[in-house]
Design a protein around this motif. Structure first.
Motif, PDB file in Angstrom:
ATOM      1  N   GLN A 153     -43.742   7.830  25.460  1.00  0.00           N
ATOM      2  CA  GLN A 153     -44.910   7.167  24.880  1.00  0.00           C
ATOM      3  C   GLN A 153     -46.172   8.016  25.075  1.00  0.00           C
ATOM      4  O   GLN A 153     -47.024   8.080  24.184  1.00  0.00           O
ATOM      5  CB  GLN A 153     -45.110   5.766  25.466  1.00  0.00           C
ATOM      6  CG  GLN A 153     -46.167   4.966  24.734  1.00  0.00           C
ATOM      7  CD  GLN A 153     -45.843   4.808  23.252  1.00  0.00           C
ATOM      8  OE1 GLN A 153     -44.757   4.394  22.862  1.00  0.00           O
ATOM      9  NE2 GLN A 153     -46.796   5.162  22.388  1.00  0.00           N
ATOM     10  N   ARG A 156     -45.855  10.616  22.413  1.00  0.00           N
ATOM     11  CA  ARG A 156     -46.154  10.031  21.086  1.00  0.00           C
ATOM     12  C   ARG A 156     -47.651   9.834  20.901  1.00  0.00           C
ATOM     13  O   ARG A 156     -48.192  10.120  19.837  1.00  0.00           O
ATOM     14  CB  ARG A 156     -45.429   8.693  20.915  1.00  0.00           C
ATOM     15  CG  ARG A 156     -43.955   8.806  20.663  1.00  0.00           C
ATOM     16  CD  ARG A 156     -43.363   7.412  20.354  1.00  0.00           C
ATOM     17  NE  ARG A 156     -41.994   7.380  20.785  1.00  0.00           N
ATOM     18  CZ  ARG A 156     -41.527   6.732  21.844  1.00  0.00           C
ATOM     19  NH1 ARG A 156     -42.323   5.992  22.596  1.00  0.00           N
ATOM     20  NH2 ARG A 156     -40.248   6.787  22.143  1.00  0.00           N
ATOM     21  N   ASP A 157     -48.324   9.342  21.938  1.00  0.00           N
ATOM     22  CA  ASP A 157     -49.775   9.137  21.856  1.00  0.00           C
ATOM     23  C   ASP A 157     -50.508  10.457  21.658  1.00  0.00           C
ATOM     24  O   ASP A 157     -51.447  10.538  20.862  1.00  0.00           O
ATOM     25  CB  ASP A 157     -50.294   8.434  23.113  1.00  0.00           C
ATOM     26  CG  ASP A 157     -49.827   6.988  23.229  1.00  0.00           C
ATOM     27  OD1 ASP A 157     -49.318   6.423  22.228  1.00  0.00           O
ATOM     28  OD2 ASP A 157     -49.961   6.422  24.335  1.00  0.00           O
ATOM     29  N   LYS A 160     -49.977  11.523  18.104  1.00  0.00           N
ATOM     30  CA  LYS A 160     -50.779  10.688  17.206  1.00  0.00           C
ATOM     31  C   LYS A 160     -52.238  11.146  17.216  1.00  0.00           C
ATOM     32  O   LYS A 160     -52.872  11.278  16.166  1.00  0.00           O
ATOM     33  CB  LYS A 160     -50.675   9.222  17.625  1.00  0.00           C
ATOM     34  CG  LYS A 160     -51.393   8.258  16.713  1.00  0.00           C
ATOM     35  CD  LYS A 160     -51.191   6.824  17.167  1.00  0.00           C
ATOM     36  CE  LYS A 160     -51.960   5.873  16.275  1.00  0.00           C
ATOM     37  NZ  LYS A 160     -51.799   4.485  16.726  1.00  0.00           N
ATOM     38  N   ASN A 161     -52.761  11.424  18.398  1.00  0.00           N
ATOM     39  CA  ASN A 161     -54.147  11.907  18.523  1.00  0.00           C
ATOM     40  C   ASN A 161     -54.337  13.267  17.864  1.00  0.00           C
ATOM     41  O   ASN A 161     -55.417  13.587  17.382  1.00  0.00           O
ATOM     42  CB  ASN A 161     -54.575  11.979  19.988  1.00  0.00           C
ATOM     43  CG  ASN A 161     -54.770  10.601  20.589  1.00  0.00           C
ATOM     44  OD1 ASN A 161     -54.985   9.624  19.876  1.00  0.00           O
ATOM     45  ND2 ASN A 161     -54.671  10.517  21.894  1.00  0.00           N
ATOM     46  N   HIS A 163     -52.649  14.133  15.246  1.00  0.00           N
ATOM     47  CA  HIS A 163     -52.254  13.953  13.842  1.00  0.00           C
ATOM     48  C   HIS A 163     -51.166  14.946  13.458  1.00  0.00           C
ATOM     49  O   HIS A 163     -51.266  15.660  12.456  1.00  0.00           O
ATOM     50  CB  HIS A 163     -53.463  14.094  12.902  1.00  0.00           C
ATOM     51  CG  HIS A 163     -54.609  13.214  13.268  1.00  0.00           C
ATOM     52  ND1 HIS A 163     -54.571  11.847  13.079  1.00  0.00           N
ATOM     53  CD2 HIS A 163     -55.808  13.498  13.834  1.00  0.00           C
ATOM     54  CE1 HIS A 163     -55.710  11.322  13.503  1.00  0.00           C
ATOM     55  NE2 HIS A 163     -56.466  12.290  13.978  1.00  0.00           N
ATOM     56  N   SER A 164     -50.120  14.973  14.275  1.00  0.00           N
ATOM     57  CA  SER A 164     -49.101  16.001  14.117  1.00  0.00           C
ATOM     58  C   SER A 164     -47.728  15.475  14.501  1.00  0.00           C
ATOM     59  O   SER A 164     -47.606  14.543  15.291  1.00  0.00           O
ATOM     60  CB  SER A 164     -49.466  17.188  15.014  1.00  0.00           C
ATOM     61  OG  SER A 164     -48.611  18.260  14.809  1.00  0.00           O
ATOM     62  N   THR A 165     -46.705  16.116  13.960  1.00  0.00           N
ATOM     63  CA  THR A 165     -45.349  15.888  14.445  1.00  0.00           C
ATOM     64  C   THR A 165     -45.146  16.763  15.668  1.00  0.00           C
ATOM     65  O   THR A 165     -45.918  17.702  15.920  1.00  0.00           O
ATOM     66  CB  THR A 165     -44.299  16.269  13.386  1.00  0.00           C
ATOM     67  OG1 THR A 165     -44.361  17.692  13.182  1.00  0.00           O
ATOM     68  CG2 THR A 165     -44.526  15.524  12.070  1.00  0.00           C
ATOM     69  N   TRP A 169     -46.806  20.497  16.182  1.00  0.00           N
ATOM     70  CA  TRP A 169     -47.696  20.649  17.322  1.00  0.00           C
ATOM     71  C   TRP A 169     -47.314  21.852  18.190  1.00  0.00           C
ATOM     72  O   TRP A 169     -48.158  22.691  18.493  1.00  0.00           O
ATOM     73  CB  TRP A 169     -47.690  19.352  18.133  1.00  0.00           C
ATOM     74  CG  TRP A 169     -48.660  19.326  19.258  1.00  0.00           C
ATOM     75  CD1 TRP A 169     -50.025  19.316  19.185  1.00  0.00           C
ATOM     76  CD2 TRP A 169     -48.335  19.291  20.641  1.00  0.00           C
ATOM     77  NE1 TRP A 169     -50.557  19.269  20.447  1.00  0.00           N
ATOM     78  CE2 TRP A 169     -49.546  19.247  21.352  1.00  0.00           C
ATOM     79  CE3 TRP A 169     -47.137  19.272  21.334  1.00  0.00           C
ATOM     80  CZ2 TRP A 169     -49.592  19.208  22.744  1.00  0.00           C
ATOM     81  CZ3 TRP A 169     -47.181  19.229  22.717  1.00  0.00           C
ATOM     82  CH2 TRP A 169     -48.398  19.195  23.408  1.00  0.00           C
TER      83      TRP A 169
END
Length: 176
Positions: A153, A156-157, A160-161, A163-165, A169
Motif C-alpha cells: 500500500q 501504491r500510494d 499514485k502520487n 502518477h505512474s505505473t 517509475w
C-alpha cells in the motif's frame, strides 16, 4: 543455512559502470548459475551459491513486498525491473538495478529465471532508500500476517502520487 547470521555493515560496494551481475535460478529460486561478478560482489564462491536460494544475498533493508511484486510478475511470465540492495558475505552491501525475466521451455512453460543486474543510477538511490524504509516500517507495524499488504500500500500510494505505473517509475528513475 550456514550464512544466515551475516551482520550488515555500512560499507558499500559500488558496481563499475560496465559491470553486469548475472544469475539464473530454477522455478523455486535456487541458484543454478552465477557469473564471476556475482561471486565477487556477493563474496560467495560458486560452490556456496549453487543450489541455494537466491535470497542468500537479500539485505534486511529490503521490504518483503518488493520481492512479492517481483515474484508475482515473473511467475506470470513477465519481466520486471527493480532497485535492490544486496548483502555480501562480509556484511557489506551493493545496490543493483535488476532486470528479471522468466526462462521458458519449448512448450512455453517457465523453467527458471534469469537476472541481469547493473549499476543503478546513483541519483535514484536516496528516493528508493526512503521509500523502502517506509515500506519496511509498514511491514513491521502490520505484523507478519498483514506485512506485505501494508508495504504494498505504501508503494501504491507512492506510485499514485507520482502518477505512474511501477515499471514507468523505476525505468524513469534509472534513466533520468
Amino acid at each position: 543455512m550456514k550464512f544466515k547470521n551475516i551482520v550488515p555493515t555500512q560499507v558499500e560496494r559500488i558496481l563499475a559502470d560496465s559491470e553486469l551481475i548475472i544469475s539464473k535460478t530454477d522455478t523455486k529460486g535456487k541458484i543454478t548459475y552465477g557469473n564471476r561478478p556475482f561471486q565477487d560482489y556477493s563474496g560467495f564462491s560458486e560452490n556456496e551459491l549453487l543450489g541455494v536460494q537466491h535470497n542468500i544475498v537479500r539485505h534486511p533493508d529490503m521490504p518483503r513486498a518488493v520481492f512479492k511484486l517481483l515474484w508475482d510478475e515473473v511467475q506470470a511470465g513477465r519481466e520486471v525491473f527493480a532497485f535492490v540492495k544486496n548483502l555480501s558475505k562480509d556484511g557489506s552491501f551493493y545496490w543493483v538495478f535488476a532486470n528479471v525475466t522468466p526462462s521458458f521451455d519449448m512448450e512455453k512453460n517457465i523453467v527458471g529465471y534469469f537476472s541481469v543486474r547493473r549499476k543503478p543510477k546513483r541519483s535514484a538511490l536516496p528516493q528508493i532508500a526512503v521509500l523502502y524504509q517506509k515500506m519496511l516500517h509498514a511491514e513491521r507495524q502490520a505484523g507478519s500476517r498483514d506485512a506485505i499488504e501494508a508495504s504494498l500500500q505504501i508503494l501504491r500510494d507512492a506510485l499514485k502520487n507520482a502518477h505512474s505505473t511501477y515499471e514507468e517509475w523505476v525505468l524513469n528513475l534509472q534513466n533520468a
